[in-house]
Motif scaffolding. Structure first.
Motif, short mmCIF file in Angstrom:
data_model
loop_
_atom_site.label_atom_id
_atom_site.label_comp_id
_atom_site.label_asym_id
_atom_site.label_seq_id
_atom_site.Cartn_x
_atom_site.Cartn_y
_atom_site.Cartn_z
N SER A 152 0.70 -1.26 -0.03
CA SER A 152 0.11 -0.06 0.15
C SER A 152 0.95 1.04 0.03
CB SER A 152 -0.94 0.01 1.03
OG SER A 152 -1.65 1.15 1.21
N LEU A 153 0.90 2.02 -1.01
CA LEU A 153 1.47 3.26 -1.35
C LEU A 153 0.44 4.32 -1.31
CD1 LEU A 153 4.42 1.92 -3.64
CD2 LEU A 153 4.51 2.94 -1.12
N ARG A 154 -0.80 4.19 -0.84
CA ARG A 154 -1.71 5.10 -0.93
C ARG A 154 -1.43 6.49 -0.45
NH1 ARG A 154 -6.85 2.53 -2.03
NH2 ARG A 154 -7.96 4.34 -0.91
N GLY B 72 -3.19 8.33 -5.47
CA GLY B 72 -2.75 9.35 -4.71
C GLY B 72 -1.27 9.44 -4.30
N ALA B 73 -0.42 8.66 -4.82
CA ALA B 73 1.08 8.70 -4.52
C ALA B 73 1.54 9.69 -5.55
CB ALA B 73 1.66 7.25 -4.81
N THR C 36 -2.38 6.47 -12.75
CA THR C 36 -2.99 7.17 -13.38
C THR C 36 -1.75 7.69 -14.46
OG1 THR C 36 -2.72 9.50 -12.34
CG2 THR C 36 -4.98 7.97 -12.01
N GLN C 37 -2.05 8.42 -15.63
CA GLN C 37 -1.25 8.74 -16.55
C GLN C 37 -0.42 9.84 -15.93
OE1 GLN C 37 -0.78 7.18 -19.72
NE2 GLN C 37 1.14 8.48 -19.54
N PRO C 38 -1.31 11.00 -15.43
CA PRO C 38 -0.47 12.11 -14.80
C PRO C 38 0.59 11.58 -13.85
CG PRO C 38 -2.60 12.66 -14.89
CD PRO C 38 -2.56 11.24 -15.29
N GLN C 39 0.45 10.49 -13.06
CA GLN C 39 1.44 10.12 -12.04
C GLN C 39 2.69 9.53 -12.98
OE1 GLN C 39 -1.47 7.47 -10.03
NE2 GLN C 39 -0.38 7.96 -8.01
#
Length: 285
Positions: free
Chosen positions: A211-213, A234-235, A254-257
């Motif tokens: 978990s890296l939330r 949310g990482a 997500t792509q932005p991450q």
């Protein structure tokens, strides 16, 4: 179809076009409504509601092909997940803040709410395709449908949404989906939820199913790390080095991450996401 098989083709999934930014059908809302400060991400300061100096009359970006070179890498890692065109074309029926300045303030306020709702839709779409069993999948699908209905209300109705309460309810569902999937990963899973791992050296780290939330992984060294099935919702991966890392099957990435991180040709990424073009020139590549 078995109890834990993914939803069939055609059900909700991250690839739905309505969950992808369509700038051609948006009134440049992210370039006006959102503020930014001069930093490594933006070359200048801009207040909320003030059009970016690079925004053209047709709502296109005048330096789109040179954003990184001109000091605006922050723009390249932003994705509204379709909120911009929803506000422009659905909520306001094709009106825009330039031709109808009287709606500008309300349009920008609605955009801020819609951003959050569409981000939830993106995660619910992914979760609905995970092997979580029919009861939870039904709850996820119901949550997707109810969130989608909220996005199609009037401007006043959208502004009346209790976003924190809705986010909490959806977040609980997403956490249950994550825990269900990660529980099938053998061995003990690391819990770095909300941890500050800025600049951490995690090369070749065994983080499968972790978990890296909400973890801060800014400039972390994750070269060769095993991030399969890890929950990354949310990482913060800004400038994290993912060269050679394995993110196959990672959850809620997500792509932005990805775009905010560094990587190379050997970085394994989840299906449905694209390899950022700038990775070929990243320092860790």
């Amino acid at each position: 179809m078995t109890q834990d098989s993914p939803v069939p083709s055609g059900d909700v999934h991250p690839g739905r076009p309505e969950l992808r930014a369509d700038c051609a059908n948006c009134a440049g809302l992210c370039c006006v409504a959102l503020p930014f400060s001069a930093s490594a991400d933006f070359a200048v300061d801009k207040d909320a509601g003030q059009p970016c100096s690079n925004l053209r009359q047709d709502f296109g970006c005048g330096i789109h092909a040179q954003l990184r070179e001109r000091g605006f890498p922050g723009c390249t890692v932003f994705d509204c997940f379709g909120a911009g065109q929803k506000v422009s074309q659905v909520t306001f029926g094709g009106r825009n803040w330039r031709e109808t300045p009287g709606v500008a303030r309300q349009m920008f306020e609605v955009f801020a709410v819609m951003l959050q709702l569409h981000e939830l839709l993106r995660h619910l779409a992914e979760a609905s395709g995970l092997p979580v069993g029919r009861p939870l999948r039904r709850e996820l699908r119901t949550a997707y449908e109810s969130t989608e209905r909220l996005t199609r209300g009037s401007a006043e109705e959208v502004l009346g949404v209790d976003v924190p309460a809705h986010r909490e309810a959806v977040g609980d569902l997403l956490l249950r989906a994550s825990e269900t999937v990660r529980s099938r990963v053998p061995g003990r899973k690391k819990n770095h939820r909300g941890a500050d791992l800025t600049g951490a050296v995690l090369a070749n780290a065994k983080l499968r199913g972790a978990s890296l939330r909400g973890a801060r992984l800014i400039a972390a060294r994750l070269t060769g790390a095993d991030l399969r099935d890890a929950d990354l919702i949310g990482a913060d991966l800004r400038d994290a080095d993912l060269s050679g890392a394995d993110l196959a099957g990672s959850l809620f990435l997500t792509q932005p991450q990805l775009d905010s991180a560094r990587g190379d040709s050997s970085t394994r990424i989840p299906a449905g996401l694209g390899r950022p073009a700038h990775w070929a020139h990243a320092g860790g590549a």
